[in-house]
Write an enzyme that holds these catalytic residues in place. Structure first.
Site, PDB file in Angstrom:
ATOM      1  CG  HIS A 135       2.537   7.308  10.837  1.00 51.88           C
ATOM      2  ND1 HIS A 135       3.207   8.059   9.894  1.00 51.88           N
ATOM      3  CD2 HIS A 135       2.664   6.016  10.420  1.00 51.88           C
ATOM      4  CE1 HIS A 135       3.705   7.274   8.956  1.00 51.88           C
ATOM      5  NE2 HIS A 135       3.399   6.027   9.256  1.00 51.88           N
ATOM      6  CG  HIS A 162      -0.322   0.253   2.518  1.00 54.36           C
ATOM      7  ND1 HIS A 162       0.292  -0.734   3.267  1.00 54.36           N
ATOM      8  CD2 HIS A 162      -0.192   1.407   3.259  1.00 54.36           C
ATOM      9  CE1 HIS A 162       0.745  -0.219   4.386  1.00 54.36           C
ATOM     10  NE2 HIS A 162       0.483   1.074   4.410  1.00 54.36           N
TER      11      HIS A 162
END
Length: 309
Positions: free
Chosen positions: A183, A120
Site C-alpha cells: 500500500h 490499530h
C-alpha cells in the site's frame, strides 16, 4: 518451557473496521471470511498467550524519540483509532519480562514500556485472531525512516524464537504478525520537503497531544477509502506470500528498502513484522489467503503455519 504453537500473519487496514463489507462478494469479504476461519483454527490450538508484532502509526511513537523496537511489559492500552478497541488489554507480564531479559542477553536492547499505547496496527489483528488471550506487544517502527533493516528484523525474530522456546512460561504461545501488504501512503519523513507546517510539527511533537493529532489526521485517512483504482501490487503480494510459504526470506531482504518500497509502497515496510514472526517460528506458511482491496488501499493477505481447513 513455553511452546510456540504457530504464527498467524495478516494485513490490517483502518477500513476493515470502518467500512466492513455487507456481503462476501463486497471488497474485503474474502479477507474477513478467511480471518474468521483462521480464528476458529487458532481456538483449536488453545494458546495461553500471544506475542503480537505490529507497527505504530504515530499514535504512540513520534520523532521526539523514535525507537526501532518497543516491548510492552506491564500495561498495554488500545488507542481506539479507526473504530478499534480502546482501553486496557491483558498483558502476559511474566512472559514479557522473560523476552526482555533473553533478548537483551542476545544483544537486542529493545526500548521498554511499562504502559504502552498500541493502535490499530496491533489491536485490529489481535482482536480478529484471538480477542482476550494475554498478549506481549512488540511494536516495530515501520512508519518512517530510519527503519530497522530487514536483516536486523530477521535476526531479532531468530533470537525471539530462541528466547520463547527457553522461557519458563508454562504455556502455549502463538505469534501474530500484523502489517502490510502493498500500500502507498503519504510520506511521514520530516526531511521530505512535502512534509511541512502543522503536519511536520505533529510527527515530531505529536506526543504533546496525541488525541488532537489523531483527530486531525483521521479525516485525511478516511478520505483515501473507497477508491477502486487505489494502487495495490497484487503480483508482488502473492510473490511475498510464496517466499514465506517456501521459508525463503533472502530474496525479500535482497530487495533492500528502495526495492521494497518501489514494489510494495511505503506501507509495504510493514512486512518487517512478518519477517520477525517467520524467523521466530521457523516454519513455512502452510495456508495463505489473499485479496487485493484497493478500496481499503491495501493488499489484504493472511498466512498461517498450521492448517486452517
Amino acid at each position: 518451557m513455553s511452546e510456540i504453537v504457530g504464527l498467524v500473519a495478516l494485513s490490517h487496514s483502518p477500513f476493515a473496521t470502518l467500512m466492513p463489507p455487507s456481503g462476501s462478494d463486497d471488497p474485503g469479504g474474502t479477507f474477513l471470511a478467511d480471518v474468521h476461519r483462521v480464528r476458529q483454527a487458532v481456538s483449536r490450538l488453545r494458546p495461553s498467550a500471544v506475542v503480537v508484532i505490529g507497527p505504530d502509526h504515530f499514535h504512540a511513537n513520534f520523532y521526539d524519540a523514535m525507537p526501532p523496537f518497543v516491548l510492552g511489559v506491564e500495561e498495554a492500552v488500545g488507542f481506539g483509532d479507526f473504530a478499534t478497541r480502546s482501553g486496557p488489554l491483558p498483558v502476559a507480564s511474566d512472559l514479557a519480562w522473560s523476552l526482555r531479559d533473553g533478548l537483551a542477553a542476545a544483544g537486542f536492547d529493545l526500548s521498554l514500556s511499562y504502559s504502552l499505547t498500541v493502535d490499530h496496527g496491533v489491536v485490529q489483528s489481535y482482536d480478529m485472531v484471538v480477542g482476550n488471550v494475554a498478549l506481549v506487544p512488540l511494536v516495530v517502527n515501520t512508519a518512517a525512516p530510519p527503519l530497522p533493516s530487514m536483516s536486523r528484523c530477521i535476526s531479532l525474530g531468530t533470537a525471539l524464537g530462541d528466547v520463547l522456546r527457553a522461557a519458563p512460561f508454562p504455556g502455549r504461545v502463538l505469534l501474530i504478525a500484523s502489517g502490510g501488504l502493498s500500500h502507498w501512503l503519504p510520506s511521514n519523513d520530516p526531511r521530505d520537503p512535502s512534509v511541512v507546517g502543522e503536519r511536520r510539527f505533529s510527527v515530531i511533537h505529536g506526543r504533546q497531544d496525541a488525541r488532537a493529532f489523531a483527530a486531525a489526521r483521521e479525516p485525511r485517512v478516511r478520505a483515501m477509502a473507497g477508491n477502486p483504482s487505489a494502487p495495490v501490487n497484487a503480483e508482488w503480494d502473492r510473490w511475498f506470500l510464496k517466499q514465506l510459504s517456501a521459508a525463503d526470506l533472502a530474496p525479500v531482504v535482497d530487495l533492500g528498502d528502495v526495492g521494497l518500497e518501489s514494489q510494495a509502497g511505503s506501507g509495504g515496510h510493514e512486512i518487517r513484522t512478518w519477517l520477525i514472526g517467520a524467523a521466530a517460528v521457523r516454519r513455512p506458511l502452510v495456508w495463505t489467503s489473499y485479496e487485493p482491496v484497493p478500496e481499503w488501499i491495501t493488499g489484504m493477505g493472511i498466512g498461517a503455519t498450521f492448517p486452517v481447513d
